[in-house]
Design a protein around this motif. Structure first.
Motif, mmCIF file in Angstrom:
data_model
loop_
_atom_site.group_PDB
_atom_site.id
_atom_site.type_symbol
_atom_site.label_atom_id
_atom_site.label_comp_id
_atom_site.label_asym_id
_atom_site.label_seq_id
_atom_site.Cartn_x
_atom_site.Cartn_y
_atom_site.Cartn_z
ATOM 1 N N ASN A 158 0.800 -1.225 0.000
ATOM 2 C CA ASN A 158 0.000 0.000 0.000
ATOM 3 C C ASN A 158 0.833 1.275 0.000
ATOM 4 O OD1 ASN A 158 0.950 0.102 2.608
ATOM 5 N ND2 ASN A 158 -1.057 -0.085 3.595
ATOM 6 N N SER A 159 2.173 1.125 0.039
ATOM 7 C CA SER A 159 3.041 2.312 -0.002
ATOM 8 C C SER A 159 3.450 2.675 -1.422
ATOM 9 C CB SER A 159 4.306 2.068 0.829
ATOM 10 O OG SER A 159 5.183 1.152 0.186
ATOM 11 N N ILE A 160 3.183 1.810 -2.402
ATOM 12 C CA ILE A 160 3.659 2.042 -3.763
ATOM 13 C C ILE A 160 2.856 3.163 -4.417
ATOM 14 C CG2 ILE A 160 4.057 1.005 -6.020
ATOM 15 C CD1 ILE A 160 5.815 -0.120 -3.758
ATOM 16 N N ASP A 161 3.583 4.162 -4.913
ATOM 17 C CA ASP A 161 2.943 5.342 -5.500
ATOM 18 C C ASP A 161 3.928 5.992 -6.466
ATOM 19 O OD1 ASP A 161 1.177 7.386 -6.032
ATOM 20 O OD2 ASP A 161 0.844 7.933 -3.931
ATOM 21 N N THR A 162 3.483 7.036 -7.139
ATOM 22 C CA THR A 162 4.368 7.748 -8.065
ATOM 23 C C THR A 162 5.198 8.815 -7.359
ATOM 24 O OG1 THR A 162 2.568 9.278 -8.612
ATOM 25 C CG2 THR A 162 2.873 7.347 -10.052
ATOM 26 N N GLN A 163 4.900 9.088 -6.084
ATOM 27 C CA GLN A 163 5.671 10.046 -5.303
ATOM 28 C C GLN A 163 5.878 9.498 -3.888
ATOM 29 O OE1 GLN A 163 7.300 12.655 -6.222
ATOM 30 N NE2 GLN A 163 6.530 12.676 -8.335
ATOM 31 N N PHE A 164 6.846 10.085 -3.195
ATOM 32 C CA PHE A 164 7.113 9.665 -1.822
ATOM 33 C C PHE A 164 5.962 10.070 -0.907
ATOM 34 C CE2 PHE A 164 11.575 10.299 -3.382
ATOM 35 C CZ PHE A 164 11.939 8.961 -3.344
ATOM 36 N N ASN A 165 5.546 9.139 -0.064
ATOM 37 C CA ASN A 165 4.528 9.438 0.947
ATOM 38 C C ASN A 165 5.138 9.681 2.312
ATOM 39 O OD1 ASN A 165 2.296 9.185 -0.820
ATOM 40 N ND2 ASN A 165 2.474 6.953 -0.714
ATOM 41 N N GLU A 166 6.434 9.439 2.423
ATOM 42 C CA GLU A 166 7.159 9.721 3.656
ATOM 43 C C GLU A 166 8.453 10.451 3.308
ATOM 44 O OE1 GLU A 166 7.783 6.462 6.266
ATOM 45 O OE2 GLU A 166 5.635 6.181 6.677
#
Length: 264
Positions: A158-166
């Protein structure tokens, strides 16, 4: 005429080479004090730093349909490899210094392929049990030597994205991708022979995805005296054709003090 040394990361390789599809790649990258890698850097090279830190990546790859370029996909082979790598600037045959992926440790899960790759390319693959498991909310990358776990990371789906979430040491995902993967050559240093073998690897364009993970074991970092094993981020991609040179460019590596640089 364009020099081979100026090959772009998304440029096709000419002539006879190997090709295959990276069906899954996880590049798990760790910030490392530069002094921890001094002995790993060829004396004619220099570490590439970002924010004053060196970077060691565990690069897990599952390749499908790997075969010589003239052969059909149906005759290709599938396998896993895990390469521990860092970034250095090295001299090329034209005399220029370029950012290059330096192999710290190469591992593969197929003995025959490891022997062939070692013979053809000079990369010193070790035979290991390398797996990727899909377990509930995580992917688990694991490398073992018999029953000893040498590397293990849990990547949160669930952390995979096109930008950093942290928080990251890199401003954007694209910036991390350019720094770590915008490179066309890998290098195997042969200190006993006083030379560096430069091997081209290119790929089709991809879209950058990033995420987070938990590292449970990293024997290489421990061997370097690094106890803090928290990855800055993970870069991942799926189903990207890749192209690998079979013959490299050889550069002599004369004795000289190693150095560090923040230049890309």
């Amino acid at each position: 005429m364009k020099k081979l040394s100026d090959l772009a990361p998304t440029e096709a390789l000419r002539g006879f080479h190997m090709k295959g599809t990276v069906t899954r790649r996880f590049l798990v990258t760790y910030p490392v004090p530069p002094e921890a890698l001094v002995s790993a850097v060829p004396p004619c090279g220099e570490l590439v730093l970002h924010n004053g830190l060196a970077w060691v990546s565990a690069c897990f790859v599952h390749i499908a349909r790997m075969r010589p370029s003239p052969m059909p996909e149906s005759l290709g082979l599938s396998f896993n490899y895990l390469i521990h790598r860092t970034l250095v600037r090295l001299p090329y045959p034209d005399g220029k210094m370029r950012s290059t992926v330096l192999v710290l440790e190469a591992n593969i899960n197929r003995e025959l392929l490891g022997l062939i790759a070692r013979k053809m390319t000079g990369v010193r693959f070790q035979i290991r049990d390398i797996t990727l498991s899909d377990v509930n909310d995580v992917w688990i990358v694991r490398m073992k030597k018999q029953e000893e776990v040498l590397y293990e990371a849990e990547i949160y789906k669930n952390s995979i994205d096109t930008q950093f979430n942290e928080r990251s040491q890199f401003m954007t995902a694209d910036a991390a991708d350019r720094f770590l993967l915008g490179i066309s050559f890998g290098a195997q240093w042969e200190p006993e022979a006083g030379r560096i073998n430069l091997l081209a690897e290119t790929h089709d364009p991809w879209r950058t995805y990033v995420g987070r993970c938990k590292t449970n074991q990293h024997a290489l970092l421990k061997s370097l005296g690094i106890q803090q094993q928290r990855a800055d981020h993970v870069i991942t991609m799926t189903d990207i054709p890749h192209y690998f040179a079979l013959r490299g460019m050889v550069v002599a590596c004369p004795a000289a003090p190693s150095a560090r640089t923040d230049k890309p």
